[in-house]
Design an enzyme around this catalytic site. Structure first.
Site, PDB file in Angstrom:
ATOM      1  N   HIS A 179       1.570  -0.118  -4.365  1.00 45.88           N
ATOM      2  CA  HIS A 179       1.040  -0.389  -3.030  1.00 45.88           C
ATOM      3  C   HIS A 179       0.555  -1.838  -2.966  1.00 45.88           C
ATOM      4  O   HIS A 179      -0.209  -2.284  -3.831  1.00 45.88           O
ATOM      5  CB  HIS A 179      -0.134   0.526  -2.714  1.00 45.88           C
ATOM      6  CG  HIS A 179       0.246   1.945  -2.423  1.00 45.88           C
ATOM      7  ND1 HIS A 179       1.546   2.366  -2.326  1.00 45.88           N
ATOM      8  CD2 HIS A 179      -0.531   3.050  -2.185  1.00 45.88           C
ATOM      9  CE1 HIS A 179       1.563   3.676  -2.055  1.00 45.88           C
ATOM     10  NE2 HIS A 179       0.318   4.095  -1.956  1.00 45.88           N
ATOM     11  N   CYS A 186      -5.046   6.549  -2.766  1.00 47.29           N
ATOM     12  CA  CYS A 186      -4.392   5.523  -3.578  1.00 47.29           C
ATOM     13  C   CYS A 186      -4.414   4.146  -2.925  1.00 47.29           C
ATOM     14  O   CYS A 186      -4.427   3.122  -3.615  1.00 47.29           O
ATOM     15  CB  CYS A 186      -2.958   5.933  -3.886  1.00 47.29           C
ATOM     16  SG  CYS A 186      -1.983   6.369  -2.433  1.00 47.29           S
TER      17      CYS A 186
END
Length: 366
Positions: free
Chosen positions: A252, A157
């Site tokens: 993120h 990710c």
């Protein structure tokens, strides 16, 4: 259009739950099979995840009353689904063996797990970037004697924060030599129950096991090319990363410094870089895939953006949002990028992979 019946392996875990929630009312796919560990097998799904369902208020009605099967027995999926999403959480060798068992039964595997990311003939897919890697599936099937089954995986990710901006620049004729990436990764990336609250509140953890190696190396396979029966890694860029965990639920963030592999007079201006990013589209947009963002890269000009809470849902959580593009005193340019780790970086990214596979005809023979 008649929907394709699909299964979810590891269906009771956090990523498995996200697959089930994102597939609710999907125009092409319908969840008809759920499987998990032997301790959940035999239970009704809503009972198996009682007090553990964390993705929205209610479990999708068409899945709630399905009986959970033992994910370790691939034969149980035969006749119940055409392909499976793998959200398995096991030892990597066990995952590799089990995903291969499903493929051997003629059931393609679209995986979120990391076990097969470095398998030479398994595409590690970001649909906008390395869609051509699907060409190796035929070789993968020939090598294993699989007639209908195959394995495709998605990358870590953390890569989603910089891979599309990087690819856009390369495709525009601006190759990148070196990058320094510092990530600030959300706690949801650690799963559930994840990092203990006492370690996370009022704190930053400057280490995530294995994450820096993934961030530095997986991009080279994604940017590589199919050569015969294997995928060869690209030789550049050289990436140095520091991966940290921060007290953010989803999203993120990465601070990126990059240097172009070009003479000084050939390097792009900030205006040109922004033009490249904002005009970037690829095959998922051309095919109008249901989960594809209309604008894969979104550039913001506010001095304090992107921010996870404000920007992670951009393009339904599937865009890379970039801000603070500026000159770098050490390399050439630097910027801050954000991606939604549990959507683009996890289940919804896996669903986009499956949509590309369907659109390219890989499920036609099932």
């Amino acid at each position: 259009m008649e929907k394709i019946n699909v299964g979810v392996l590891g269906a009771t875990g956090m990523v498995g739950q996200r697959y089930i929630k994102h597939l609710e009312n999907h125009p092409w796919f319908k969840v008809t099979y759920v499987a998990a560990s032997p301790r959940s097998a035999g239970k009704i799904y809503k009972d198996a995840v009682a007090n553990r369902w964390l993705i929205g208020a209610d479990i999708p009605a068409d899945v709630a009353n399905l009986t959970v099967q033992d994910a370790n027995d691939a034969k149980l999926a035969l006749g119940k689904c055409k392909f499976v999403f793998s959200a398995l959480e096991m030892d990597k060798d066990a995952i590799k063996a089990l995903e291969a068992a499903y493929a051997a039964e003629g059931i393609p595997v679209v995986s979120n797990a990391s076990a097969n990311r470095w398998t030479d003939d398994v595409p590690m897919l970001v649909p906008e970037i390395n869609y051509s890697h699907l060409d190796i599936i035929k070789k993968q099937q020939e090598a294993h004697g699989w007639k209908k089954g195959f394995i495709v995986v998605k990358p870590n990710c953390s890569l989603q924060t910089y891979m599309m901006p990087l690819h856009a620049l390369i495709m525009a004729g601006y190759p990148v030599k070196r990058m320094i990436v510092t990530t600030e990764q959300a706690v949801s990336g650690a799963g559930y129950p994840g990092v203990p609250s006492y370690d996370m509140i009022d704190n930053i953890v400057p280490y995530i096991g294995g994450e820096e190696e993934k961030t530095e190396k997986e991009c080279l396979k994604i940017l590589g090319k199919v050569n015969g029966s294997k995928i060869e890694n690209a030789s550049a860029p050289l990436v140095s990363s520091t991966c940290t965990r921060v007290p953010v639920i989803d999203g993120h963030t990465a601070s990126v410094n990059l240097e172009f592999d070009l003479p000084e007079d050939k390097k792009p201006s900030l205006e040109e870089i922004e033009r490249v990013w904002t005009s970037y589209t690829s095959v998922p947009q051309e095919l109008n895939l249901p989960s594809a963002p209309e604008h894969p890269i979104v550039v913001r000009h506010e001095e304090n953006r992107p921010q996870p809470r404000r920007d992670r849902e951009t393009e339904k959580g599937m865009a890379c949002v970039i801000g603070r593009l500026r000159k770098c005193n050490v390399f050439d340019v630097k910027f801050v990028a954000l991606s939604h780790n549990t959507k683009r970086g996890a289940a919804l990214g896996g669903i986009l992979n499956a949509e590309l596979l369907k659109a390219k005809g890989f499920f036609d023979a099932l």
